[in-house]
Design a protein around this motif. Structure first.
Motif, mmCIF file in Angstrom:
data_model
loop_
_atom_site.group_PDB
_atom_site.id
_atom_site.type_symbol
_atom_site.label_atom_id
_atom_site.label_comp_id
_atom_site.label_asym_id
_atom_site.label_seq_id
_atom_site.Cartn_x
_atom_site.Cartn_y
_atom_site.Cartn_z
ATOM 1 N N PRO A 12 24.146 71.680 36.017
ATOM 2 C CA PRO A 12 24.448 70.519 35.182
ATOM 3 C C PRO A 12 23.746 70.548 33.820
ATOM 4 C CG PRO A 12 22.931 69.918 36.925
ATOM 5 C CD PRO A 12 23.328 71.344 37.166
ATOM 6 N N LEU A 13 22.822 71.504 33.604
ATOM 7 C CA LEU A 13 22.081 71.595 32.344
ATOM 8 C C LEU A 13 22.748 72.573 31.397
ATOM 9 C CD1 LEU A 13 19.518 70.901 30.666
ATOM 10 C CD2 LEU A 13 18.482 72.929 31.694
ATOM 11 N N GLN A 14 22.963 72.141 30.164
ATOM 12 C CA GLN A 14 23.516 72.994 29.115
ATOM 13 C C GLN A 14 22.609 72.907 27.891
ATOM 14 O OE1 GLN A 14 26.432 74.857 29.573
ATOM 15 N NE2 GLN A 14 26.298 74.087 31.657
ATOM 16 N N VAL A 15 22.080 74.043 27.458
ATOM 17 C CA VAL A 15 21.269 74.116 26.249
ATOM 18 C C VAL A 15 21.960 75.126 25.349
ATOM 19 C CG1 VAL A 15 18.991 74.550 25.264
ATOM 20 C CG2 VAL A 15 19.179 73.660 27.596
ATOM 21 N N ALA A 16 22.440 74.680 24.188
ATOM 22 C CA ALA A 16 23.259 75.529 23.332
ATOM 23 C C ALA A 16 22.730 75.564 21.907
ATOM 24 C CB ALA A 16 24.691 75.025 23.333
ATOM 25 N N LEU A 17 23.007 76.674 21.245
ATOM 26 C CA LEU A 17 22.648 76.871 19.846
ATOM 27 C C LEU A 17 23.936 76.950 19.040
ATOM 28 C CD1 LEU A 17 20.457 77.601 17.702
ATOM 29 C CD2 LEU A 17 20.929 79.991 18.246
ATOM 30 N N GLU A 18 24.002 76.167 17.980
ATOM 31 C CA GLU A 18 25.169 76.176 17.107
ATOM 32 C C GLU A 18 24.704 76.374 15.669
ATOM 33 O OE1 GLU A 18 28.827 73.260 15.703
ATOM 34 O OE2 GLU A 18 27.465 72.599 17.275
ATOM 35 N N GLU A 19 25.316 77.336 14.981
ATOM 36 C CA GLU A 19 25.030 77.532 13.563
ATOM 37 C C GLU A 19 25.979 76.634 12.787
ATOM 38 O OE1 GLU A 19 25.223 81.548 12.132
ATOM 39 O OE2 GLU A 19 24.186 80.999 10.290
ATOM 40 N N VAL A 20 25.419 75.658 12.083
ATOM 41 C CA VAL A 20 26.244 74.684 11.370
ATOM 42 C C VAL A 20 26.458 75.057 9.907
ATOM 43 C CG1 VAL A 20 25.739 72.777 12.938
ATOM 44 C CG2 VAL A 20 24.237 73.187 10.986
ATOM 45 N N ALA A 21 25.591 75.921 9.396
ATOM 46 C CA ALA A 21 25.689 76.453 8.040
ATOM 47 C C ALA A 21 24.788 77.686 8.007
ATOM 48 C CB ALA A 21 25.221 75.418 7.013
ATOM 49 N N PRO A 22 24.929 78.535 7.022
ATOM 50 C CA PRO A 22 24.055 79.703 6.965
ATOM 51 C C PRO A 22 22.575 79.292 6.964
ATOM 52 C CG PRO A 22 25.858 79.966 5.423
ATOM 53 C CD PRO A 22 25.932 78.558 5.952
ATOM 54 N N GLY A 23 21.851 79.768 7.967
ATOM 55 C CA GLY A 23 20.426 79.464 8.066
ATOM 56 C C GLY A 23 20.101 78.087 8.622
ATOM 57 N N GLU A 24 21.102 77.375 9.123
ATOM 58 C CA GLU A 24 20.888 76.046 9.693
ATOM 59 C C GLU A 24 21.512 75.991 11.083
ATOM 60 O OE1 GLU A 24 22.048 72.851 7.126
ATOM 61 O OE2 GLU A 24 21.183 73.811 5.371
ATOM 62 N N PHE A 25 20.711 75.540 12.052
ATOM 63 C CA PHE A 25 21.130 75.567 13.444
ATOM 64 C C PHE A 25 20.835 74.240 14.118
ATOM 65 C CE2 PHE A 25 19.898 79.753 12.054
ATOM 66 C CZ PHE A 25 20.903 80.574 12.526
ATOM 67 N N ILE A 26 21.574 73.967 15.175
ATOM 68 C CA ILE A 26 21.307 72.799 16.018
ATOM 69 C C ILE A 26 21.238 73.289 17.459
ATOM 70 C CG2 ILE A 26 22.224 70.639 16.949
ATOM 71 C CD1 ILE A 26 23.382 70.067 14.204
ATOM 72 N N ILE A 27 20.152 72.909 18.128
ATOM 73 C CA ILE A 27 20.050 73.121 19.566
ATOM 74 C C ILE A 27 20.429 71.803 20.211
ATOM 75 C CG2 ILE A 27 18.468 73.480 21.504
ATOM 76 C CD1 ILE A 27 16.916 75.403 19.776
ATOM 77 N N SER A 28 21.409 71.835 21.094
ATOM 78 C CA SER A 28 21.814 70.610 21.776
ATOM 79 C C SER A 28 21.580 70.767 23.276
ATOM 80 C CB SER A 28 23.277 70.278 21.503
ATOM 81 O OG SER A 28 24.101 71.323 21.958
ATOM 82 N N VAL A 29 21.212 69.655 23.898
ATOM 83 C CA VAL A 29 20.921 69.642 25.323
ATOM 84 C C VAL A 29 21.828 68.613 25.984
ATOM 85 C CG1 VAL A 29 19.156 69.283 27.088
ATOM 86 C CG2 VAL A 29 18.511 70.222 24.848
ATOM 87 N N ALA A 30 22.560 69.065 26.994
ATOM 88 C CA ALA A 30 23.438 68.170 27.744
ATOM 89 C C ALA A 30 23.119 68.308 29.229
ATOM 90 C CB ALA A 30 24.897 68.516 27.484
ATOM 91 N N TRP A 31 23.215 67.196 29.926
ATOM 92 C CA TRP A 31 23.000 67.155 31.375
ATOM 93 C C TRP A 31 24.211 66.477 31.985
ATOM 94 C CZ3 TRP A 31 19.839 69.053 34.995
ATOM 95 C CH2 TRP A 31 19.762 68.409 36.228
ATOM 96 N N ARG A 32 24.885 67.189 32.848
ATOM 97 C CA ARG A 32 26.104 66.669 33.479
ATOM 98 C C ARG A 32 27.092 66.150 32.438
ATOM 99 N NH1 ARG A 32 22.603 64.227 38.221
ATOM 100 N NH2 ARG A 32 22.583 66.087 39.512
ATOM 101 N N GLU A 33 27.305 66.962 31.415
ATOM 102 C CA GLU A 33 28.259 66.701 30.336
ATOM 103 C C GLU A 33 27.898 65.516 29.451
ATOM 104 O OE1 GLU A 33 32.332 66.866 31.609
ATOM 105 O OE2 GLU A 33 31.887 68.435 33.058
ATOM 106 N N LYS A 34 26.681 65.017 29.558
ATOM 107 C CA LYS A 34 26.204 63.941 28.683
ATOM 108 C C LYS A 34 25.151 64.535 27.744
ATOM 109 C CE LYS A 34 23.422 59.774 28.662
ATOM 110 N NZ LYS A 34 22.420 59.043 29.402
#
Length: 91
Positions: A12-34
């Motif tokens: 149920p745990l999702q930890v993801a890295l997304e590059e939103v612009a060159p050199g800029e990232f967001i780590i997002s954490v979701a638990w059971r799709e929330k």
């Protein structure tokens, strides 16, 4: 926008890295799709990937530790602590 991180199917745990612009990232954490929280990072992909690995490890340890009933709060604490670590001067 690129997503990174191993597939965590079956958990149920999702930890993801997304590059939103060159050199800029967001780590997002979701638990059971929330989505429970996210953390903004600046730097290169290598630093962001290393931070993703550390964040994933800390969050997994936190939510499987003493108080797994309060996953939201545990994840928020870890993201706040990680954010503080990012702001400390290196050297």
């Amino acid at each position: 926008m690129a997503h990174e991180g191993p597939s965590q199917q079956g958990t149920p745990l999702q930890v993801a890295l997304e590059e939103v612009a060159p050199g800029e990232f967001i780590i997002s954490v979701a638990w059971r799709e929330k989505t429970l929280g996210s953390l903004y990072l600046r730097g290169d992909r290598e630093e962001a990937t290393a931070f993703l690995d550390a964040a994933r490890e800390r969050i997994v340890l936190a939510i499987t530790g003493d108080a797994p009933n309060d996953v939201d709060r545990q994840v928020q604490r870890e993201l706040i602590d990680l954010s503080r670590n990012l702001q400390q001067p290196r050297g």
